[in-house]
Design a protein around this motif. Sequence first.
Motif, PDB file in Angstrom:
ATOM      1  N   ARG A  36       0.828  -1.211   0.000  1.00 26.20           N
ATOM      2  CA  ARG A  36       0.000   0.000   0.000  1.00 26.20           C
ATOM      3  C   ARG A  36       0.859   1.256   0.000  1.00 26.20           C
ATOM      4  O   ARG A  36       0.619   2.187  -0.783  1.00 26.20           O
ATOM      5  N   ASP A  37       1.849   1.296   0.878  1.00 25.66           N
ATOM      6  CA  ASP A  37       2.706   2.476   0.986  1.00 25.66           C
ATOM      7  C   ASP A  37       3.424   2.725  -0.334  1.00 25.66           C
ATOM      8  O   ASP A  37       3.447   3.851  -0.854  1.00 25.66           O
ATOM      9  N   ALA A  38       3.985   1.658  -0.908  1.00 29.39           N
ATOM     10  CA  ALA A  38       4.732   1.815  -2.155  1.00 29.39           C
ATOM     11  C   ALA A  38       3.836   2.257  -3.305  1.00 29.39           C
ATOM     12  O   ALA A  38       4.194   3.142  -4.088  1.00 29.39           O
ATOM     13  N   ALA A  39       2.652   1.654  -3.405  1.00 28.43           N
ATOM     14  CA  ALA A  39       1.738   2.036  -4.482  1.00 28.43           C
ATOM     15  C   ALA A  39       1.325   3.493  -4.356  1.00 28.43           C
ATOM     16  O   ALA A  39       1.182   4.197  -5.360  1.00 28.43           O
ATOM     17  N   GLY A  40       1.151   3.950  -3.115  1.00 24.08           N
ATOM     18  CA  GLY A  40       0.779   5.339  -2.893  1.00 24.08           C
ATOM     19  C   GLY A  40       1.877   6.325  -3.232  1.00 24.08           C
ATOM     20  O   GLY A  40       1.622   7.517  -3.399  1.00 24.08           O
ATOM     21  N   ARG A  41       3.100   5.851  -3.337  1.00 19.69           N
ATOM     22  CA  ARG A  41       4.217   6.708  -3.746  1.00 19.69           C
ATOM     23  C   ARG A  41       4.471   6.629  -5.246  1.00 19.69           C
ATOM     24  O   ARG A  41       5.461   7.176  -5.746  1.00 19.69           O
ATOM     25  N   GLY A  42       3.600   5.921  -5.952  1.00 22.10           N
ATOM     26  CA  GLY A  42       3.706   5.866  -7.399  1.00 22.10           C
ATOM     27  C   GLY A  42       4.418   4.658  -7.945  1.00 22.10           C
ATOM     28  O   GLY A  42       4.615   4.557  -9.171  1.00 22.10           O
ATOM     29  N   ALA A  43       4.810   3.713  -7.093  1.00 22.31           N
ATOM     30  CA  ALA A  43       5.491   2.519  -7.575  1.00 22.31           C
ATOM     31  C   ALA A  43       4.495   1.559  -8.221  1.00 22.31           C
ATOM     32  O   ALA A  43       3.330   1.487  -7.827  1.00 22.31           O
ATOM     33  N   CYS A  44       4.953   0.826  -9.211  1.00 24.01           N
ATOM     34  CA  CYS A  44       4.162  -0.257  -9.806  1.00 24.01           C
ATOM     35  C   CYS A  44       4.454  -1.519  -8.992  1.00 24.01           C
ATOM     36  O   CYS A  44       5.591  -2.004  -8.993  1.00 24.01           O
ATOM     37  N   VAL A  45       3.442  -2.033  -8.317  1.00 30.37           N
ATOM     38  CA  VAL A  45       3.628  -3.052  -7.287  1.00 30.37           C
ATOM     39  C   VAL A  45       2.829  -4.302  -7.630  1.00 30.37           C
ATOM     40  O   VAL A  45       1.692  -4.218  -8.125  1.00 30.37           O
ATOM     41  N   VAL A  46       3.411  -5.450  -7.334  1.00 33.80           N
ATOM     42  CA  VAL A  46       2.683  -6.712  -7.378  1.00 33.80           C
ATOM     43  C   VAL A  46       2.936  -7.437  -6.058  1.00 33.80           C
ATOM     44  O   VAL A  46       4.052  -7.442  -5.536  1.00 33.80           O
ATOM     45  N   LEU A  47       1.870  -8.008  -5.497  1.00 33.82           N
ATOM     46  CA  LEU A  47       1.977  -8.757  -4.248  1.00 33.82           C
ATOM     47  C   LEU A  47       1.493 -10.179  -4.479  1.00 33.82           C
ATOM     48  O   LEU A  47       0.439 -10.399  -5.085  1.00 33.82           O
ATOM     49  N   PHE A  48       2.253 -11.145  -3.959  1.00 34.28           N
ATOM     50  CA  PHE A  48       1.898 -12.557  -4.075  1.00 34.28           C
ATOM     51  C   PHE A  48       1.625 -13.139  -2.691  1.00 34.28           C
ATOM     52  O   PHE A  48       2.425 -12.961  -1.765  1.00 34.28           O
ATOM     53  N   GLU A  49       0.509 -13.831  -2.571  1.00 30.87           N
ATOM     54  CA  GLU A  49       0.164 -14.543  -1.337  1.00 30.87           C
ATOM     55  C   GLU A  49      -0.209 -15.973  -1.714  1.00 30.87           C
ATOM     56  O   GLU A  49      -1.057 -16.190  -2.587  1.00 30.87           O
ATOM     57  N   GLN A  50       0.409 -16.942  -1.064  1.00 31.20           N
ATOM     58  CA  GLN A  50       0.185 -18.333  -1.448  1.00 31.20           C
ATOM     59  C   GLN A  50      -1.187 -18.866  -1.055  1.00 31.20           C
ATOM     60  O   GLN A  50      -1.656 -19.867  -1.602  1.00 31.20           O
ATOM     61  N   ASP A  51      -1.864 -18.182  -0.133  1.00 30.84           N
ATOM     62  CA  ASP A  51      -3.193 -18.601   0.308  1.00 30.84           C
ATOM     63  C   ASP A  51      -4.113 -17.389   0.257  1.00 30.84           C
ATOM     64  O   ASP A  51      -4.042 -16.590  -0.661  1.00 30.84           O
ATOM     65  N   ASP A  52      -4.964 -17.223   1.243  1.00 33.29           N
ATOM     66  CA  ASP A  52      -5.806 -16.035   1.349  1.00 33.29           C
ATOM     67  C   ASP A  52      -5.057 -14.953   2.100  1.00 33.29           C
ATOM     68  O   ASP A  52      -4.127 -15.241   2.882  1.00 33.29           O
ATOM     69  N   LEU A  53      -5.424 -13.715   1.911  1.00 33.54           N
ATOM     70  CA  LEU A  53      -4.861 -12.626   2.703  1.00 33.54           C
ATOM     71  C   LEU A  53      -5.084 -12.892   4.191  1.00 33.54           C
ATOM     72  O   LEU A  53      -6.147 -13.372   4.598  1.00 33.54           O
ATOM     73  N   ALA A  54      -4.070 -12.604   4.991  1.00 29.98           N
ATOM     74  CA  ALA A  54      -4.151 -12.765   6.447  1.00 29.98           C
ATOM     75  C   ALA A  54      -4.486 -14.188   6.859  1.00 29.98           C
ATOM     76  O   ALA A  54      -5.095 -14.409   7.907  1.00 29.98           O
ATOM     77  N   SER A  55      -4.072 -15.158   6.069  1.00 36.36           N
ATOM     78  CA  SER A  55      -4.454 -16.543   6.362  1.00 36.36           C
ATOM     79  C   SER A  55      -3.608 -17.178   7.453  1.00 36.36           C
ATOM     80  O   SER A  55      -3.927 -18.278   7.920  1.00 36.36           O
ATOM     81  N   ALA A  56      -2.547 -16.518   7.887  1.00 31.59           N
ATOM     82  CA  ALA A  56      -1.692 -17.093   8.920  1.00 31.59           C
ATOM     83  C   ALA A  56      -1.629 -16.146  10.123  1.00 31.59           C
ATOM     84  O   ALA A  56      -2.646 -15.801  10.711  1.00 31.59           O
ATOM     85  N   THR A  57      -0.446 -15.682  10.470  1.00 31.44           N
ATOM     86  CA  THR A  57      -0.234 -14.935  11.708  1.00 31.44           C
ATOM     87  C   THR A  57      -1.139 -13.719  11.839  1.00 31.44           C
ATOM     88  O   THR A  57      -1.649 -13.419  12.929  1.00 31.44           O
TER      89      THR A  57
END
Length: 510
Positions: A36-57
């Motif tokens: 989120r922080d990086a995208a808000g600064r204009g970066a082109c960002v991709v995020l990978f999660e192997q399961d669902d968001l917040a699925s662990a800790t």
Amino acid sequence: MASATNPPAAGFGTSPDAPYDLAVIGGGINGCGIARDAAGRGACVVLFEQDDLASATSSRSTKLIHGGLRYLEHYEFRLVREALMERERLWAIAPHIIAPLRFVLPHHAGLRPAWLLRLGLLLYDHIGGRKLLPATRTLDLAHDAAGKPLKDDAAKAFEYSDCWVEDARLVVLNAMDAAVRGASIRTRTRITAARRENGLWRLETEGGGTVWARSLVNAAGPWVGAVLNGVIHTDAKASVRMVQGSHIVVPRLYDHDRCYIFQNGDGRIVFAIPYEHDFTLIGTTDRDYHGDPAQVAATPEEIAYLCAAASEYFRSAVMPESVVWTYSGVRPLYDDGASRAQEATRDYVLTLDAPQGQAPLLSIFGGKITTYRRLAEAAIARLAPHAPWAARATWTEVGALPGGDFPVGGFAALVNAIAAAYPWLVRRTVTRLARAYGTRARDILAGSTGIADLGRHFGADLYEREVRYLMAAEWARRAEDVLWRRGKLGLRLSPRESAALDDFMQSVGP
């Protein structure tokens, strides 16, 4: 409205000629906060999660935005001050999923002395820039309602302020805001290999896809070491200490809306927190964990420990057979060599691997949900010498998260406004929707004139329209995503109802 299917521009990230500025591995609070922080600064960002968001800790915390009173005993003043400063900042940007909570700390002779508690709370009140949260006060438990459910062996208590948070929703809202700002959020997408090539990172995904990025952040939480050694194939310069924390949920133990913080004879503390109206949440434990983080579960010994700890204080004994739900998470703490799990630092450590002329790799160790936003700022600052966009001004301190665009202290007014617009909804449902979605609850209810307009009923107060919203806007794909991470309606739906919900979600697809 953010979309859970926000594809990048055609060809973007698919070749060395058009790489992403930043790739993030890990869809927990740290990974989503950085994206989120990086995208808000204009970066082109991709995020990978192997399961669902917040699925662990990140969905298995004690649900608190807090300074960490006990960390003062370990002289972690910087961590405590930073966390205390974040409480009101996070409350301001997400007043729907974060709310003030008063904590009652009974004093017992033979444990921490009263003068030490007073000193700690004096620091707690004054080193974090508190402006809105009420200050500490002393309670006479013989006359205060907080004393009613407790045994008579404690005459006095201290009451102070922290905040409650719906932890998994905090993760999802960060991902949603990142998507609004152009990030590509790819859930259920595992990175199988990552290597430097031609000054970039080449990432291979399960299924054969290839993505290119100028910088890589490893925010895989309990899997941070596995990613370093098994995906990137580099020796970690710092190590992770996996510490298991388990919680139990029991039927509501008391009537007021305050939280208790109990001191145990072994030096640990346990919280008892009002939870989902009808329950009390009790936790947590601290024990080293050596298995697969995906398989962690509360053990009978931990359940018995939490029941016994609560029973030392409450008049009514808490028994293992009264537990209606348990959950357990693995905290990926930085291994500082502490002899006991509860003494290991909760501070975060960032390690940067950036050989001359090669694409940088930043790995995240430790951290706590309260300081995720500051961690994200620190992570991007470490990348700044290698990424021009990272030097742009910070902004997340004041940027509201989705649904949080209303004033601190304005939650009751929001509930009243939604209730007035949809008078056929019961108040409890309005409150739940406002807590989960804030102003975006109106997106779910828009155009409805009666309960029939909400579509199929799945149990409790969950209807098809909300489920479809979660699938379209919040990456929900399975019943457990809806029932245990986007909310906690899993406490109220039967196994048969949960299975029917899952069948429906599979039938309609993404």
